[in-house]
Design an enzyme around this catalytic site. Structure first.
Site, PDB file in Angstrom:
ATOM      1  N   GLU A  37      68.657  10.646  47.670  1.00  0.00           N
ATOM      2  CA  GLU A  37      67.792  11.659  48.263  1.00  0.00           C
ATOM      3  C   GLU A  37      67.737  12.858  47.318  1.00  0.00           C
ATOM      4  O   GLU A  37      68.630  13.045  46.500  1.00  0.00           O
ATOM      5  CB  GLU A  37      68.363  12.110  49.608  1.00  0.00           C
ATOM      6  CG  GLU A  37      68.516  10.988  50.629  1.00  0.00           C
ATOM      7  CD  GLU A  37      67.187  10.405  51.050  1.00  0.00           C
ATOM      8  OE1 GLU A  37      66.228  11.154  51.263  1.00  0.00           O
ATOM      9  OE2 GLU A  37      67.108   9.169  51.145  1.00  0.00           O
ATOM     10  N   LYS A  65      70.389   6.755  60.280  1.00  0.00           N
ATOM     11  CA  LYS A  65      70.061   5.328  60.344  1.00  0.00           C
ATOM     12  C   LYS A  65      70.834   4.622  61.464  1.00  0.00           C
ATOM     13  O   LYS A  65      70.260   3.805  62.196  1.00  0.00           O
ATOM     14  CB  LYS A  65      70.334   4.667  58.988  1.00  0.00           C
ATOM     15  CG  LYS A  65      69.324   5.123  57.919  1.00  0.00           C
ATOM     16  CD  LYS A  65      69.736   4.660  56.538  1.00  0.00           C
ATOM     17  CE  LYS A  65      68.697   5.006  55.487  1.00  0.00           C
ATOM     18  NZ  LYS A  65      69.200   4.792  54.113  1.00  0.00           N
ATOM     19  N   GLU A 109      59.827   0.327  60.211  1.00  0.00           N
ATOM     20  CA  GLU A 109      60.736  -0.662  59.609  1.00  0.00           C
ATOM     21  C   GLU A 109      61.448  -0.112  58.373  1.00  0.00           C
ATOM     22  O   GLU A 109      62.631  -0.402  58.141  1.00  0.00           O
ATOM     23  CB  GLU A 109      59.935  -1.918  59.238  1.00  0.00           C
ATOM     24  CG  GLU A 109      60.749  -3.046  58.671  1.00  0.00           C
ATOM     25  CD  GLU A 109      61.817  -3.549  59.630  1.00  0.00           C
ATOM     26  OE1 GLU A 109      61.474  -4.187  60.616  1.00  0.00           O
ATOM     27  OE2 GLU A 109      63.022  -3.303  59.376  1.00  0.00           O
TER      28      GLU A 109
HETATM   29  N1  HSE Z   1      68.916   7.630  49.785  1.00  0.00           N
HETATM   30  C1  HSE Z   1      68.720   6.487  50.608  1.00  0.00           C
HETATM   31  C2  HSE Z   1      69.766   5.463  50.254  1.00  0.00           C
HETATM   32  C3  HSE Z   1      67.333   5.957  50.391  1.00  0.00           C
HETATM   33  O1  HSE Z   1      70.410   5.628  49.225  1.00  0.00           O
HETATM   34  O2  HSE Z   1      69.970   4.504  50.987  1.00  0.00           O
HETATM   35  C4  HSE Z   1      66.929   4.886  51.364  1.00  0.00           C
HETATM   36  O3  HSE Z   1      66.922   5.351  52.669  1.00  0.00           O
END
Ligand code: HSE
Length: 405
Positions: A185, A200, A124
């Protein structure tokens, strides 16, 4: 008592530990049993932190302990996460993860392995941080043929774009702020080049359409070419600029892409600002459904990981069916996909307009006070291929952004 091990004591892992300790009683009520964090794995030591009591440096301690039922991973990256996930599931324990790289690449294989062991592989937290989106796609929207997903799926880039829009701040300064807040990240390219959003949308599309959407097949464009000048035009037009992860089915064709889009205030994603994420899902029965909330950050992401732990604790001996076959979904080339386009040109409207109209047909012209020797237009709806052909006919095309038609 159900024993859990947490892999990684970074931003998300420490959040998972904190939530499991803080909400121990309410979580126990929901599960009907106590959840105990037996181990936290990290290479580092944390002197003075209570986690030190359960800290281990060796994964084998966890995987070889028959008392551990659930492993929650928050390390990120493909290795050693992939090896740990496989070993965990092979040893008959369930695994949950916030690791989108792992899920996008090995999702179908790890789901299959979990199923063969009567265990679970849950993820999730891999998309949308704290927003429930995986479970709704897998369990709630099952009456529908899902036809389209459009998401603001990366908190860091949304934070950057929102700040640039509001304050006219520079890209670099805002990126630094996002990193300090724990959103970005470690490698900023993953966020700003769209790679994170790409994984995603691959995960969401695979669940929505039931076949494997390979992230490597998805056209991906980040936000590094978006400038403060683009925002000046956007402001004049009453539009906002958002990085979308998008997939849609048109007849039998499936398109997927990550790219910045200009959208107007009628779009439900228009007001999704800052680190928040928004995901709009279209179904043939339900119509539009929108998911909205904190898409990144320690505690929101930890909330989703802990929700998976709770789900696994309730299904210790039952596989939760997830339809994500390893059969690859062939994505269409974008050349036939239709959008409007915002295009900036060098030169004055007077000197260029006949050339522009000849190439693009009817267009809406935009100028911004103080921006000399350039102007922009918004085209009518056209395919990507038509756009490329038209743009090649005009000298001085500076940049373009797709406009949600
Ligand atoms: N670096 C990702 C973002 C973290 O900014 O959405 C969450 O997946």
């Amino acid at each position: 008592m159900i024993n859990v091990a947490v892999l990684g004591y970074g931003t998300v892992g420490s959040g998972v530990y904190e939530v499991l300790v803080k909400n121990k009683e309410s979580i126990a009520k929901r599960v009907g049993d106590e959840i105990n964090v037996k181990y936290v794995l990290d290479l580092r030591d944390f002197p003075g932190d209570p986690v030190q009591e359960v800290l281990v440096h060796d994964f084998d301690t966890i995987v070889n302990d028959p008392e551990v039922d659930i492993v929650a991973e928050a390390m990120g990256g493909l290795e050693p996460a992939y090896t740990f996930a496989k070993k965990t599931l092979e040893s008959g324990k369930s695994y949950c993860t916030s690791n989108k790289e792992l899920v996008a690449k090995y999702g179908p294989e790890l789901l299959e392995l979990a199923k063969s062991k009567g265990k679970n592989f849950l993820f999730e937290a891999s998309v949308g941080g704290g927003i429930p989106i995986i479970r709704p796609l897998n369990q709630s929207l099952t009456a529908d043929e899902l036809t389209e997903i459009t998401g603001i799926l990366n908190g860091t880039t949304n934070f950057i774009l929102s700040k640039m829009a509001k304050e006219g701040s520079s890209f670099d300064a805002v990126l630094k702020e996002a990193q300090n807040l724990g959103y970005a990240e470690r490698n900023p390219a993953a966020d700003v080049e769209g790679y994170d959003a790409c994984r995603k949308i691959a995960i969401l599309s695979s669940l929505a359409y039931g076949c494997h959407v390979d992230f490597e097949d998805i056209y991906t464009e980040g936000i590094t070419k978006i400038t403060d000048i683009d925002f000046k035009y956007a402001k004049k037009l009453g539009l906002s600029i958002k990085l979308f992860g998008k997939s849609k089915k048109v007849d039998d064709k499936c398109y997927a892409m990550v790219a910045p889009f200009m959208i107007d205030s009628d779009n439900p994603l228009y007001s999704v600002n800052g680190v928040l994420n928004g995901i709009l899902v279209k179904g043939d029965v339900i119509g539009d459904v929108m998911f909205y909330g904190a898409g990144a950050g320690k505690l929101p992401t930890a909330s989703a990981v802990v929700a998976d732990i709770v789900d696994e604790a309730k299904h210790l001996h039952t596989n939760i069916m997830t339809i994500w076959s390893n059969k690859k979904l062939a994505l269409e080339n974008l050349s036939t996909l239709k959008n409007k386009f915002f295009v900036r040109f060098d030169g004055s409207v007077d000197s260029k307009m006949s050339e522009v109209t000849k190439a693009f047909g009817d267009v809406k012209v935009v100028t911004v006070e103080g921006l000399d020797n350039e102007f922009a237009v918004i085209t009518e709806v056209m395919t990507e291929a038509e756009f490329e052909a038209a743009a090649a006919k005009v000298n001085g095309v500076k940049s373009r952004i797709r406009v949600e038609a």
